[in-house]
Write a protein that holds these residues in place. Structure first.
Motif, PDB file in Angstrom:
ATOM      1  N   GLN A 248       0.981  -1.320  -0.094  1.00 49.56           N
ATOM      2  CA  GLN A 248      -0.236   0.181   0.304  1.00 49.56           C
ATOM      3  C   GLN A 248       1.210   1.088  -0.396  1.00 49.56           C
ATOM      4  OE1 GLN A 248      -2.201  -0.511   3.318  1.00 49.56           O
ATOM      5  NE2 GLN A 248      -3.800  -2.624   2.640  1.00 49.56           N
ATOM      6  N   GLN A 249       1.817   1.427   1.060  1.00 45.41           N
ATOM      7  CA  GLN A 249       2.604   2.158   0.828  1.00 45.41           C
ATOM      8  C   GLN A 249       3.385   2.401  -0.565  1.00 45.41           C
ATOM      9  OE1 GLN A 249       3.322   5.251   3.030  1.00 45.41           O
ATOM     10  NE2 GLN A 249       2.147   4.423   4.054  1.00 45.41           N
ATOM     11  N   LEU A 250       3.786   1.558  -0.882  1.00 38.54           N
ATOM     12  CA  LEU A 250       4.605   1.490  -2.360  1.00 38.54           C
ATOM     13  C   LEU A 250       3.685   2.362  -3.309  1.00 38.54           C
ATOM     14  CD1 LEU A 250       6.919  -1.748  -2.340  1.00 38.54           C
ATOM     15  CD2 LEU A 250       7.155   0.949  -1.322  1.00 38.54           C
ATOM     16  N   PHE A 251       2.883   1.944  -3.444  1.00 40.82           N
ATOM     17  CA  PHE A 251       1.228   2.643  -4.319  1.00 40.82           C
ATOM     18  C   PHE A 251       1.686   3.669  -4.571  1.00 40.82           C
ATOM     19  CE2 PHE A 251      -2.801   2.364  -5.593  1.00 40.82           C
ATOM     20  CZ  PHE A 251      -2.444   2.461  -7.627  1.00 40.82           C
ATOM     21  N   VAL A 252       1.222   3.932  -3.541  1.00 40.44           N
ATOM     22  CA  VAL A 252       0.463   5.556  -3.031  1.00 40.44           C
ATOM     23  C   VAL A 252       1.971   6.556  -3.255  1.00 40.44           C
ATOM     24  CG1 VAL A 252      -1.459   5.281  -1.333  1.00 40.44           C
ATOM     25  CG2 VAL A 252       0.897   5.360  -0.968  1.00 40.44           C
ATOM     26  N   ARG A 253       3.170   6.111  -3.169  1.00 43.12           N
ATOM     27  CA  ARG A 253       4.366   6.594  -3.312  1.00 43.12           C
ATOM     28  C   ARG A 253       4.415   7.168  -4.678  1.00 43.12           C
ATOM     29  NH1 ARG A 253       5.551   9.879   0.715  1.00 43.12           N
ATOM     30  NH2 ARG A 253       5.488   9.000   3.161  1.00 43.12           N
ATOM     31  N   GLY A 254       3.877   5.836  -5.599  1.00 48.27           N
ATOM     32  CA  GLY A 254       3.700   5.904  -6.867  1.00 48.27           C
ATOM     33  C   GLY A 254       3.059   6.939  -7.327  1.00 48.27           C
ATOM     34  N   LEU A 255       2.109   6.640  -6.374  1.00 49.88           N
ATOM     35  CA  LEU A 255       0.758   7.798  -7.314  1.00 49.88           C
ATOM     36  C   LEU A 255       1.242   9.487  -7.032  1.00 49.88           C
ATOM     37  CD1 LEU A 255      -2.143   6.281  -6.146  1.00 49.88           C
ATOM     38  CD2 LEU A 255      -1.779   6.303  -8.399  1.00 49.88           C
ATOM     39  N   GLN A 256       2.187   9.133  -6.366  1.00 55.69           N
ATOM     40  CA  GLN A 256       2.951  10.677  -5.655  1.00 55.69           C
ATOM     41  C   GLN A 256       2.930  11.396  -7.036  1.00 55.69           C
ATOM     42  OE1 GLN A 256       4.975  11.100  -1.926  1.00 55.69           O
ATOM     43  NE2 GLN A 256       4.042  13.432  -1.861  1.00 55.69           N
ATOM     44  N   ARG A 489       2.130  17.769   5.835  1.00 47.49           N
ATOM     45  CA  ARG A 489       0.828  17.612   4.956  1.00 47.49           C
ATOM     46  C   ARG A 489       0.602  16.560   3.770  1.00 47.49           C
ATOM     47  NH1 ARG A 489      -0.286  23.896   3.945  1.00 47.49           N
ATOM     48  NH2 ARG A 489      -0.549  24.599   6.381  1.00 47.49           N
ATOM     49  N   GLY A 490       1.429  16.813   2.813  1.00 51.00           N
ATOM     50  CA  GLY A 490       1.831  15.277   1.976  1.00 51.00           C
ATOM     51  C   GLY A 490       2.058  14.209   2.850  1.00 51.00           C
ATOM     52  N   GLU A 491       3.277  14.284   3.671  1.00 53.15           N
ATOM     53  CA  GLU A 491       3.183  12.760   4.541  1.00 53.15           C
ATOM     54  C   GLU A 491       2.103  12.532   5.152  1.00 53.15           C
ATOM     55  OE1 GLU A 491       6.205  11.083   3.410  1.00 53.15           O
ATOM     56  OE2 GLU A 491       6.905  12.184   2.478  1.00 53.15           O
ATOM     57  N   LEU A 492       1.208  13.701   6.020  1.00 57.93           N
ATOM     58  CA  LEU A 492       0.208  12.961   6.310  1.00 57.93           C
ATOM     59  C   LEU A 492      -1.015  12.227   5.363  1.00 57.93           C
ATOM     60  CD1 LEU A 492       0.184  15.469   9.422  1.00 57.93           C
ATOM     61  CD2 LEU A 492       0.573  13.299   9.434  1.00 57.93           C
ATOM     62  N   ALA A 493      -0.301  12.882   4.232  1.00 60.48           N
ATOM     63  CA  ALA A 493      -1.688  12.319   3.587  1.00 60.48           C
ATOM     64  C   ALA A 493      -1.775  10.641   2.617  1.00 60.48           C
ATOM     65  CB  ALA A 493      -1.638  13.612   2.111  1.00 60.48           C
ATOM     66  N   TYR A 538      11.865   8.201 -10.251  1.00 65.20           N
ATOM     67  CA  TYR A 538      13.226   7.965  -9.993  1.00 65.20           C
ATOM     68  C   TYR A 538      14.215   8.213 -10.101  1.00 65.20           C
ATOM     69  CZ  TYR A 538      17.321   6.581  -7.077  1.00 65.20           C
ATOM     70  OH  TYR A 538      18.824   6.749  -6.430  1.00 65.20           O
ATOM     71  N   GLN A 539      14.062   7.391 -11.719  1.00 64.09           N
ATOM     72  CA  GLN A 539      15.008   7.671 -13.318  1.00 64.09           C
ATOM     73  C   GLN A 539      15.430   8.815 -13.551  1.00 64.09           C
ATOM     74  OE1 GLN A 539      17.411   4.622 -11.032  1.00 64.09           O
ATOM     75  NE2 GLN A 539      17.756   5.624 -12.821  1.00 64.09           N
ATOM     76  N   ASN A 540      13.687   9.524 -13.642  1.00 67.29           N
ATOM     77  CA  ASN A 540      13.627  10.271 -15.346  1.00 67.29           C
ATOM     78  C   ASN A 540      13.433  11.112 -14.427  1.00 67.29           C
ATOM     79  OD1 ASN A 540      13.497   8.018 -17.650  1.00 67.29           O
ATOM     80  ND2 ASN A 540      12.524   6.948 -16.036  1.00 67.29           N
ATOM     81  N   ASP A 541      12.103  11.421 -13.401  1.00 63.82           N
ATOM     82  CA  ASP A 541      12.333  12.668 -12.242  1.00 63.82           C
ATOM     83  C   ASP A 541      12.081  12.797 -11.224  1.00 63.82           C
ATOM     84  OD1 ASP A 541      10.911  13.781 -15.394  1.00 63.82           O
ATOM     85  OD2 ASP A 541       9.790  11.765 -14.680  1.00 63.82           O
ATOM     86  N   PRO A 542      13.302  12.036 -10.593  1.00 62.05           N
ATOM     87  CA  PRO A 542      13.258  12.017  -8.803  1.00 62.05           C
ATOM     88  C   PRO A 542      12.860  13.210  -8.274  1.00 62.05           C
ATOM     89  CG  PRO A 542      15.922  12.701 -10.257  1.00 62.05           C
ATOM     90  CD  PRO A 542      14.125  12.630 -11.127  1.00 62.05           C
ATOM     91  N   GLN A 543      13.262  14.622  -8.687  1.00 59.28           N
ATOM     92  CA  GLN A 543      12.430  15.397  -7.264  1.00 59.28           C
ATOM     93  C   GLN A 543      10.653  15.450  -7.558  1.00 59.28           C
ATOM     94  OE1 GLN A 543      13.355  15.999 -11.010  1.00 59.28           O
ATOM     95  NE2 GLN A 543      12.419  16.744 -12.797  1.00 59.28           N
ATOM     96  N   HIS A 544      10.366  14.655  -8.764  1.00 63.36           N
ATOM     97  CA  HIS A 544       9.042  14.733  -8.160  1.00 63.36           C
ATOM     98  C   HIS A 544       8.866  14.057  -6.777  1.00 63.36           C
ATOM     99  CE1 HIS A 544       7.728  17.481 -11.000  1.00 63.36           C
ATOM    100  NE2 HIS A 544       8.437  16.645 -12.642  1.00 63.36           N
ATOM    101  N   LEU A 545       9.707  12.829  -6.417  1.00 63.93           N
ATOM    102  CA  LEU A 545       9.270  12.027  -5.293  1.00 63.93           C
ATOM    103  C   LEU A 545       9.766  13.257  -3.465  1.00 63.93           C
ATOM    104  CD1 LEU A 545      11.068   8.550  -5.851  1.00 63.93           C
ATOM    105  CD2 LEU A 545       8.568   8.892  -6.125  1.00 63.93           C
ATOM    106  N   SER A 546       8.833  12.571  -2.936  1.00 68.52           N
ATOM    107  CA  SER A 546       9.262  13.410  -1.650  1.00 68.52           C
ATOM    108  C   SER A 546      10.783  13.134  -1.296  1.00 68.52           C
ATOM    109  CB  SER A 546       8.514  12.799  -0.491  1.00 68.52           C
ATOM    110  OG  SER A 546       8.663  11.680  -0.308  1.00 68.52           O
ATOM    111  N   GLY A 547      11.092  13.639  -0.191  1.00 72.94           N
ATOM    112  CA  GLY A 547      12.395  13.999  -0.090  1.00 72.94           C
ATOM    113  C   GLY A 547      12.390  12.435   0.744  1.00 72.94           C
ATOM    114  N   LEU A 548      11.759  12.006   1.344  1.00 73.41           N
ATOM    115  CA  LEU A 548      12.260  11.003   2.291  1.00 73.41           C
ATOM    116  C   LEU A 548      12.592   9.690   1.064  1.00 73.41           C
ATOM    117  CD1 LEU A 548      12.194   9.480   4.923  1.00 73.41           C
ATOM    118  CD2 LEU A 548       9.736   8.984   4.508  1.00 73.41           C
ATOM    119  N   VAL A 549      11.591   9.386   0.425  1.00 75.36           N
ATOM    120  CA  VAL A 549      11.655   8.252   0.087  1.00 75.36           C
ATOM    121  C   VAL A 549      12.959   8.783  -1.312  1.00 75.36           C
ATOM    122  CG1 VAL A 549      10.102   7.368  -2.250  1.00 75.36           C
ATOM    123  CG2 VAL A 549       9.430   8.090  -0.512  1.00 75.36           C
ATOM    124  N   ARG A 550      13.313  10.035  -1.440  1.00 74.27           N
ATOM    125  CA  ARG A 550      14.300   9.764  -3.207  1.00 74.27           C
ATOM    126  C   ARG A 550      16.195   9.365  -1.983  1.00 74.27           C
ATOM    127  NH1 ARG A 550      13.472  14.740  -3.953  1.00 74.27           N
ATOM    128  NH2 ARG A 550      14.701  15.729  -2.701  1.00 74.27           N
TER     129      ARG A 550
END
Length: 560
Positions: A248-256, A489-493, A538-550
Motif C-alpha cells: 500500500q505504501q509503495l503504491f501511494v508513493r508511486g501515485l504521488q 501535509r503531504g506525508e500525512l496524506a 526516480y530514474q527520470n524525474d526524481p525531484q517529483h518524489l518526496s525527499g524521504l523516498v528519494r
C-alpha cells in the motif's frame, strides 16, 4: 700580527656560532615521519571507503556498464550491500523497541528476546527483500540498454539479442546510465549539451560523467519494467502479514510521484492537493470507523477509538441504530454504569431510550461534559495532552540522531524549532478530533430542532443522521491538517491514503462493484505496479518524489 687565541686556551672565552634557521633532521627520522604520514593517509582512505559502503555521498558518479557480466557483478554487489544494511537497520529497530519495555520483561526471557530481536526471522526476511530488490533492479536496469539499445528499432534489437548475449566481452556503444539527478542538483534545471558543442570549461570527472548521462538517456520503460519485476519478486520474501502494508505504501508513493511528474508536464496544479487528498481519505476512514469497521484493520480502528477518546459502546449503539434501527441493551447498560456519567446526562440517555430515535445519543460520547457546546474545547485539550509526548519523541529523536551538528551549533534554536513542531502536530490531532466531535453533536442537535418543524422536508431532517453524514464529517475534519507544517501535509496524506483506499476497495468488493479478485497475490501485484511507478519517477524525474523516498532510494540503489 698575532694569531687568534685557540678556543681551548685557558682564560679565553670560547667562540660561539649563532644557529641558523635551517635545521636538518637526520635521515632516519625523516623516513619515519614520512612512513607515519603514509600510514595516516591510508587509514583515512580506509575510513572514507568504509563510510561509503554504508552511506553514499551526494553526486556519486554513475557506474559505466559495458557488458552483461559487469551488469551481473554490479547488481550482486549492490544487493549484498543493501541486504546487509537492511538487516542491520531492522535488528537495531527491534532492539530499541525491546529495550523500551525491557523492565517489564521477566529476567528469564530477556536473553531469548534479545537474540530474537537481533537475529530473528523478521530481520532476515527484511534484509532478503531489500537485497533481492536492489540486485534484480540493478541487473535489469543496466541490462536493458545493452539488450535493447535506445534509438534502435525493436526488430533490430531482437535480431542482435542473441549476439549481444554471446559476445559479453565486447563493450557496448549504447550502454546507458539511468542514474537520477543528485539531490543537490535536482532543484535546478537540467544541463544539456548540443552534440557538436565543445566544452568551454574544465569539469570534474563526476560532472563529466553526469553530463554524459544527460546526453544519453534510456527509454522510460526500462525503469518501469525493472522496478515492477524486482518489486513483485522481492515482496514475496517478506512475511504474508506485512506484504499488504508495504504494498500500500509503495503504491501511494508511486501515485504521488507519477501525479507530480504528469502535472508538471501538462502544466496544471491542484491548489492544496495534499489537503484535499487527506480530507478525502479521512472521510472514507471515519465513515468506515462508524459504519463499516470490518473494512479497517482492527489495530487501526482501536487507535482511532483511543485517539478520539470515545467509548466503544457508543460507536456500536450508533452504528446499530443507523443501520438496523436497534441496539444491544448491554452496551447502553455499560454506559449508564460509568462512574463519570453526570446526572443530567443520565436523564438524557433515559429519554433517548424511551424515544428510540434513529441514531446513538452523543451524550454517551461525552458522559462527563453536560453541554455539547463545551465538548470540542474539552476534547481538544484532552487529545493535545495525550499526543504531546508522542509527537515530542517524533520531533526530538530524529533531530538528535540526524541533526546533531546543527543542534550543537544552535541548541536553543533547534530546541525551539522541535518544540514548535511538537505543538503544531499535537494541535493538529486535537483540532481533528474537536471538529468531528463538534460535528457529531451539532448534527444530532440540528435533527432534534428541525424534527419539530413540519415545514422542513423529512428527507432533509433525516440527512443529518444518515450514513453519508458521517462521511461528510470526516471530510470536514480533514481540514485540520492545515494546522500542520506545509512540508508535513503531504506525508500525512500519504499515511492515511492507503487506509482509505483499502477501506473503499473492500466496501466496493462487498457490493459487487469489483468484477475480479486478486487472491493471495494481490499484494504482489500491487507492489509491482507501485514500484514500476516509483522507479520510473526516480530514474527520470526524481525531484517529483518526496525527499524521504528519494533519499532512501539513493542510499540503497545509488545512481544506477
Amino acid at each position: 700580527m698575532a694569531p687568534p687565541p685557540h678556543p681551548s686556551e685557558p682564560g679565553k672565552p670560547p667562540l660561539r656560532r649563532e644557529p641558523s634557521y635551517l635545521q636538518f633532521t637526520p635521515r632516519r627520522y625523516a623516513m619515519a615521519s614520512f612512513d607515519n604520514l603514509v600510514v595516516l593517509a591510508n587509514y583515512e582512505e580506509r575510513l572514507r571507503e568504509a563510510r561509503r559502503m554504508v552511506w553514499r555521498d551526494r553526486g556519486e558518479p554513475a557506474v559505466e556498464i559495458n557488458d552483461l557480466w559487469e551488469c551481473l557483478e554490479h547488481g550482486t554487489r549492490g544487493g549484498l550491500r543493501a541486504g546487509t544494511i537492511a538487516f542491520t537497520i531492522r535488528s537495531g529497530v527491534n532492539l530499541i523497541l525491546l529495550l523500551a519495555r525491557f523492565r517489564k520483561i521477566p529476567r528469564e526471557s530477556r536473553i531469548a528476546l534479545i537474540q530474537h530481536a537481533l537475529f530473528g526471522k523478521d530481520s532476515f526476511r527484511f534484509g532478503a527483500m531489500l537485497g533481492c530488490f536492489v540486485s534484480l533492479y540493478r541487473i535489469l536496469l543496466n541490462a536493458f540498454p545493452l539488450l535493447f539499445p535506445a534509438n534502435v528499432p525493436l526488430r533490430d534489437n531482437v535480431r542482435t539479442l542473441i549476439k549481444n548475449l554471446l559476445a559479453t566481452g565486447e563493450s557496448s556503444e549504447s550502454a546507458v546510465d539511468d542514474s537520477p539527478v543528485p539531490e543537490a542538483e535536482a532543484e535546478s534545471p537540467p544541463l544539456t549539451v548540443a552534440p557538436g558543442e565543445k566544452r568551454k570549461a574544465r569539469l570534474s570527472s563526476a560532472a563529466q560523467a553526469h553530463q554524459s548521462w544527460l546526453r544519453r538517456r534510456s527509454a522510460r520503460w526500462h525503469s518501469v519494467v525493472a522496478g515492477a519485476v524486482a518489486g513483485g519478486i522481492a515482496i514475496s520474501l517478506e512475511s504474508f502479514s506485512r506484504r499488504k502494508v508495504i504494498a500500500q505504501q509503495l503504491f501511494v508513493r508511486g501515485l504521488q510521484g507519477s501525479y507530480n511528474a504528469y502535472s508538471e508536464r501538462r502544466g496544471f496544479k491542484v491548489p492544496h492537493g495534499d489537503v484535499l487528498v487527506f480530507s478525502l481519505a479521512c472521510a472514507q476512514i471515519m465513515y468506515s470507523f462508524l459504519m463499516r469497521p470490518d473494512t479497517l484493520p482492527k489495530s487501526y480502528a482501536a487507535w482511532i477509538n483511543s485517539a478520539g477518546q470515545i467509548p466503544k459502546e457508543v460507536v456500536s449503539i450508533n452504528r446499530d441504530m443507523v443501520r438496523n434501527h436497534t441496539y444491544n441493551p448491554a452496551d447502553l447498560e455499560r454506559i449508564l454504569a460509568r462512574p463519570d456519567l453526570l446526572p443530567e446526562n443520565l436523564s438524557v440517555l433515559e429519554a433517548w431510550r424511551a424515544a428510540h430515535p434513529p441514531y446513538g445519543s452523543c451524550v454517551g460520547a461525552h458522559p462527563h461534559v453536560a453541554s455539547c457546546a463545551h465538548v470540542p474545547f474539552e476534547r481538544f485539550l484532552s487529545v493535545f495532552r495525550w499526543t504531546l509526548p508522542i509527537y515530542g519523541a517524533l520531533h526530538v529523536v530524529p533531530m538528535l540522531l540526524f541533526k546533531r551538528r546543527a543542534f550543537l551549533r544552535e541548541p536553543t534554536r533547534m530546541a525551539l524549532r522541535a518544540g514548535w513542531g511538537t505543538a503544531r502536530s499535537a494541535a493538529f490531532l486535537g483540532v481533528f478530533v474537536a471538529i468531528y466531535q463538534g460535528y457529531y453533536c451539532g448534527a444530532q442537535n440540528a435533527y432534534r430542532a428541525l424534527e419539530r418543524r413540519p415545514r422542513v422536508p423529512a428527507w432533509l431532517v433525516a440527512a443529518f443522521v444518515s450514513k453519508p453524514s458521517f462521511w461528510l464529517g470526516g471530510l470536514l475534519s480533514g481540514l485540520a491538517v492545515l494546522v500542520e507544517a506545509k512540508h508535513r501535509r503531504g506525508e500525512l496524506a500519504m499515511y492515511v491514503l492507503p487506509k482509505g483506499l483499502e477501506s473503499a476497495w473492500i466496501a466496493a468488493r462487498g457490493k459487487g462493484l469489483v468484477p475480479f479478485r486478486t487472491g493471495k497475490q494481490g499484494s504482489v501485484l500491487l507492489t509491482a505496479i507501485g514500484m514500476g511507478m516509483v522507479m520510473s519517477t526516480y530514474q527520470n524525474d526524481p525531484q517529483h518524489l518526496s525527499g524521504l523516498v528519494r533519499r532512501i532510494l539513493y542510499q540503497f540503489i545509488g545512481p544506477n
